[in-house]
Design a protein around this motif. Structure first.
Motif, PDB file in Angstrom:
ATOM      1  N   THR A   1      11.847   5.000   5.487  1.00  0.00           N
ATOM      2  CA  THR A   1      10.833   5.883   5.218  1.00  0.00           C
ATOM      3  C   THR A   1      11.037   7.130   5.212  1.00  0.00           C
ATOM      4  OG1 THR A   1      10.269   5.949   7.624  1.00  0.00           O
ATOM      5  CG2 THR A   1       8.962   4.228   6.517  1.00  0.00           C
ATOM      6  N   ARG A   2      10.044   8.057   4.567  1.00  0.00           N
ATOM      7  CA  ARG A   2      10.294   9.391   4.375  1.00  0.00           C
ATOM      8  C   ARG A   2      10.471  10.018   5.733  1.00  0.00           C
ATOM      9  NH1 ARG A   2      10.444  12.929   0.004  1.00  0.00           N
ATOM     10  NH2 ARG A   2       9.697  11.432  -1.320  1.00  0.00           N
ATOM     11  N   ALA A   3       9.445   9.411   6.530  1.00  0.00           N
ATOM     12  CA  ALA A   3       9.228   9.970   7.846  1.00  0.00           C
ATOM     13  C   ALA A   3      10.297   9.907   8.740  1.00  0.00           C
ATOM     14  CB  ALA A   3       7.862   9.172   8.700  1.00  0.00           C
TER      15      ALA A   3
ATOM     16  N   ASP B   1       7.844  12.282  -3.695  1.00  0.00           N
ATOM     17  CA  ASP B   1       6.727  12.462  -2.589  1.00  0.00           C
ATOM     18  C   ASP B   1       6.605  10.972  -2.309  1.00  0.00           C
ATOM     19  OD1 ASP B   1       4.104  13.234  -5.000  1.00  0.00           O
ATOM     20  OD2 ASP B   1       5.338  11.521  -5.017  1.00  0.00           O
ATOM     21  N   GLY B   2       7.352   9.810  -2.381  1.00  0.00           N
ATOM     22  CA  GLY B   2       7.015   8.609  -2.112  1.00  0.00           C
ATOM     23  C   GLY B   2       7.028   8.452  -0.547  1.00  0.00           C
ATOM     24  N   ASP B   3       6.145   7.494  -0.072  1.00  0.00           N
ATOM     25  CA  ASP B   3       6.142   7.024   1.158  1.00  0.00           C
ATOM     26  C   ASP B   3       7.488   6.523   1.959  1.00  0.00           C
ATOM     27  OD1 ASP B   3       3.713   7.740   1.657  1.00  0.00           O
ATOM     28  OD2 ASP B   3       2.962   5.829   0.776  1.00  0.00           O
TER      29      ASP B   3
ATOM     30  N   GLY C   1      16.870  14.543  -5.035  1.00  0.00           N
ATOM     31  CA  GLY C   1      15.756  13.559  -5.411  1.00  0.00           C
ATOM     32  C   GLY C   1      14.744  13.468  -4.299  1.00  0.00           C
ATOM     33  N   ILE C   2      15.084  13.725  -2.811  1.00  0.00           N
ATOM     34  CA  ILE C   2      14.270  13.233  -1.837  1.00  0.00           C
ATOM     35  C   ILE C   2      13.160  14.476  -1.850  1.00  0.00           C
ATOM     36  CG2 ILE C   2      14.135  13.452   0.781  1.00  0.00           C
ATOM     37  CD1 ILE C   2      16.951  12.112   0.786  1.00  0.00           C
ATOM     38  N   GLU C   3      13.832  15.931  -2.011  1.00  0.00           N
ATOM     39  CA  GLU C   3      13.196  17.059  -1.928  1.00  0.00           C
ATOM     40  C   GLU C   3      12.155  17.167  -2.922  1.00  0.00           C
ATOM     41  OE1 GLU C   3      16.278  19.931  -2.046  1.00  0.00           O
ATOM     42  OE2 GLU C   3      16.979  19.477  -0.043  1.00  0.00           O
TER      43      GLU C   3
ATOM     44  N   ARG D   1       0.751  -1.339  -0.245  1.00  0.00           N
ATOM     45  CA  ARG D   1       0.107   0.041  -0.010  1.00  0.00           C
ATOM     46  C   ARG D   1       0.826   1.187  -0.055  1.00  0.00           C
ATOM     47  NH1 ARG D   1       0.232  -1.808   5.137  1.00  0.00           N
ATOM     48  NH2 ARG D   1       0.987  -0.202   6.855  1.00  0.00           N
ATOM     49  N   LEU D   2       2.190   1.308   0.350  1.00  0.00           N
ATOM     50  CA  LEU D   2       2.934   2.056   0.306  1.00  0.00           C
ATOM     51  C   LEU D   2       3.624   2.597  -0.857  1.00  0.00           C
ATOM     52  CD1 LEU D   2       5.010   1.583   3.987  1.00  0.00           C
ATOM     53  CD2 LEU D   2       3.026   3.169   3.542  1.00  0.00           C
ATOM     54  N   SER D   3       3.590   3.692  -1.049  1.00  0.00           N
ATOM     55  CA  SER D   3       4.319   4.192  -2.555  1.00  0.00           C
ATOM     56  C   SER D   3       5.959   4.274  -2.192  1.00  0.00           C
ATOM     57  CB  SER D   3       3.905   5.545  -2.723  1.00  0.00           C
ATOM     58  OG  SER D   3       4.202   6.733  -2.055  1.00  0.00           O
ATOM     59  N   VAL D   4       6.678   4.198  -3.295  1.00  0.00           N
ATOM     60  CA  VAL D   4       7.993   4.165  -3.063  1.00  0.00           C
ATOM     61  C   VAL D   4       8.721   5.059  -4.197  1.00  0.00           C
ATOM     62  CG1 VAL D   4       8.467   2.181  -4.345  1.00  0.00           C
ATOM     63  CG2 VAL D   4      10.316   2.944  -2.923  1.00  0.00           C
ATOM     64  N   THR D   5       9.758   5.941  -3.870  1.00  0.00           N
ATOM     65  CA  THR D   5      10.498   6.683  -4.815  1.00  0.00           C
ATOM     66  C   THR D   5      11.774   6.085  -4.793  1.00  0.00           C
ATOM     67  OG1 THR D   5       9.370   8.767  -4.343  1.00  0.00           O
ATOM     68  CG2 THR D   5      11.681   9.017  -5.291  1.00  0.00           C
TER      69      THR D   5
END
Length: 484
Positions: free
Chosen positions: A210-212, A104-106, A99-101, A26-30
């Motif tokens: 995780t981005r968090a 918007d992947g989870d 790339g992070i900034e 269910r999580l998106s990934v970059t």
């Protein structure tokens, strides 16, 4: 009820990840790919175009660090692939931060532009992030010759990977595993018993968080072009991370790494940078006492309500201890008085004297409130100036915490009250896994072992019994005895 499952130190084994191919993501990934003259990028993108992870949850961001000629996206690539360019040529870390900034992947999955992943590589990473939000997943790589896949077209490679076949089956020539990594894993039950030292394996070109978690850490160091993985790993640990190795997150690395080809030069470059940014490497800091960008220990003392002499006695005892790698944070009212009056009758005279004593001392900080999370590996919070560690006490206490992987030591002081020595990584983990402030101590005890000891065992003495701080001058101050 806690927000997240509680894991002790780096023991990830209580987690039960789903079998690959038998769960619903269910999580998106970059997938962030830093690129500087990436000759093998077409093969990397071809393998990413054949991943088992759902296309609608997968984004690939290629960040060109001003290659010459500029990077161009090949025809065979994942459906959702974007090409970005950094504003200035700077470093791999800065490229990844771009790339992070601008994504918007989870989940953030970092993959080098010479890493060709297997069919379920992304899925293997992501299954852990669906269980906890503080995992740092470590992929596995096999080193092969730089041209080991040159006989395969990107389209053929995509079809091979899409069929679930191992990329290594296509490789020509020798295949070299991560021998150093495998040795560490064998000694630590796949990092489960490594405790806080697990962050040392946050190296390589295939990791995910995780981005968090990344956002709650200090992030990648943009000033570094080597060794950024270790610095980021340390910062992730301090944000509460648990490091999870997964052999199913497998890739082929085309060519040798910089460490393999130029070991001495890489170590020479990394040594001073690690000394400044990673207190974990104590040996880098023991040669000469000095200050560093990231301190090893922070002692916090409320200064209001105490005399300047009482405060200075505590501060000087820490600065003159056998642990020079320490900062002292004094919490109090440090503003100048708004109205002029007789200075000797100033109700804030004590604070003014303390400030005058230490405002130019780089190892002393004057703050109104301490930060929620220390920037040091350990924080020692004193309730007041009535008792404190002296001499070797602080160094020995932290040494015990290192050896036993302790997260917290509460010290019962001689005349009442408690001092707390707290591992920053344990504190951050407790905040992540506690449902609220009322569960903090429970979450803290679950994150790393805790203990309690009397002041005498910890080397804390009452202010009245503390020995005077002696100013040792000349060569003796550096531990060198003058010739007779």
């Amino acid at each position: 009820m806690s927000r997240q499952p509680r894991l002790s130190a780096n023991d990830w084994r209580p987690l039960a990840p789903p079998r690959l191919g038998d769960w619903e993501p269910r999580l998106s990934v970059t997938v962030v790919i830093p690129a500087y003259r990436p000759h093998r990028l077409p093969l990397v993108l071809a393998a990413l175009a054949a991943q088992s992870y759902p296309d609608h949850l997968l984004e690939v961001v290629v960040v060109d660090d001003h290659s010459d000629p500029p990077v161009e996206l090949p025809e065979v690539r994942p459906a959702n692939t974007r090409l970005l360019t950094t504003e200035h040529r700077w470093s791999k870390s800065n490229t990844c931060r771009t790339g992070i900034e601008r994504s918007d992947g989870d989940v953030l999955h970092f993959l080098d532009s010479d890493m060709v992943p297997d069919h379920r590589e992304v899925e293997a990473h992501l299954r852990w992030h669906h269980l906890i939000d503080y995992a740092a997943v470590l992929g596995f790589r096999t080193f092969v010759a730089e041209d080991a896949l040159d006989h395969v077209t990107p389209a053929a490679l995509r079809d091979h990977v899409a069929g679930g076949a191992d990329v290594r089956a296509l490789v020509t020539g020798d295949q070299v595993p991560q021998e150093w990594t495998e040795r560490i894993l064998a000694e630590t039950d796949d990092l489960a018993s490594a405790g806080p030292r697990a962050m040392r394996l946050h190296v390589g070109a295939s990791t995910s968080v995780t981005r968090a978690l990344a956002s709650s850490s200090a992030g990648l160091p943009p000033e570094l072009d080597l060794g950024e993985d270790i610095v980021f790993g340390y910062r992730l640990r301090e944000a509460g991370a648990v490091f999870v190795p997964d052999r199913a997150a497998a890739s082929v690395h085309l060519g040798e790494s910089s460490v393999m080809s130029r070991t001495a030069q890489v170590n020479r470059f990394n040594h001073p940078h690690f000394a400044q940014l990673v207190p974990e490497f104590r040996g880098h800091r023991r040669a000469v006492p000095r200050s560093y960008a990231v301190p090893y220990a922070e002692v916090v003392l409320p200064a209001d309500g105490a005399t300047a002499e009482e405060v200075c006695a505590v501060v000087d005892a820490q600065l003159a201890s056998t642990l020079p790698d320490v900062v002292v944070t004094l919490v109090g009212s440090w503003d100048d008085p708004e109205t002029r009056g007789p200075v000797l009758d100033d109700p804030r005279l004590e604070q003014r004297l303390v400030r005058a004593t230490y405002e130019h001392e780089p190892r002393v900080r004057l703050v109104a409130e301490p930060a929620q999370r220390s920037d040091a590996t350990f924080r020692i919070s004193l309730p007041d100036a009535t008792a404190y560690p002296v001499g070797k006490a602080l160094a020995q206490l932290l040494r015990r915490m290192e050896l036993e992987h302790l997260g917290c030591v509460d010290v019962d002081l001689p005349h009442g009250g408690t001092a707390r020595a707290l591992r920053t990584a344990a504190h951050a983990r407790a905040l992540r896994t506690g449902a609220g402030p009322e569960e903090y101590d429970e979450a803290l005890a679950a994150s790393y072992p805790t203990t309690r000891m009397p002041a005498a065992d910890a080397g804390f003495v009452a202010a009245a019994d503390a020995p005077p701080v002696k100013q040792v001058r000349g060569l003796v101050a550096w531990g060198v005895t003058k010739a007779e």
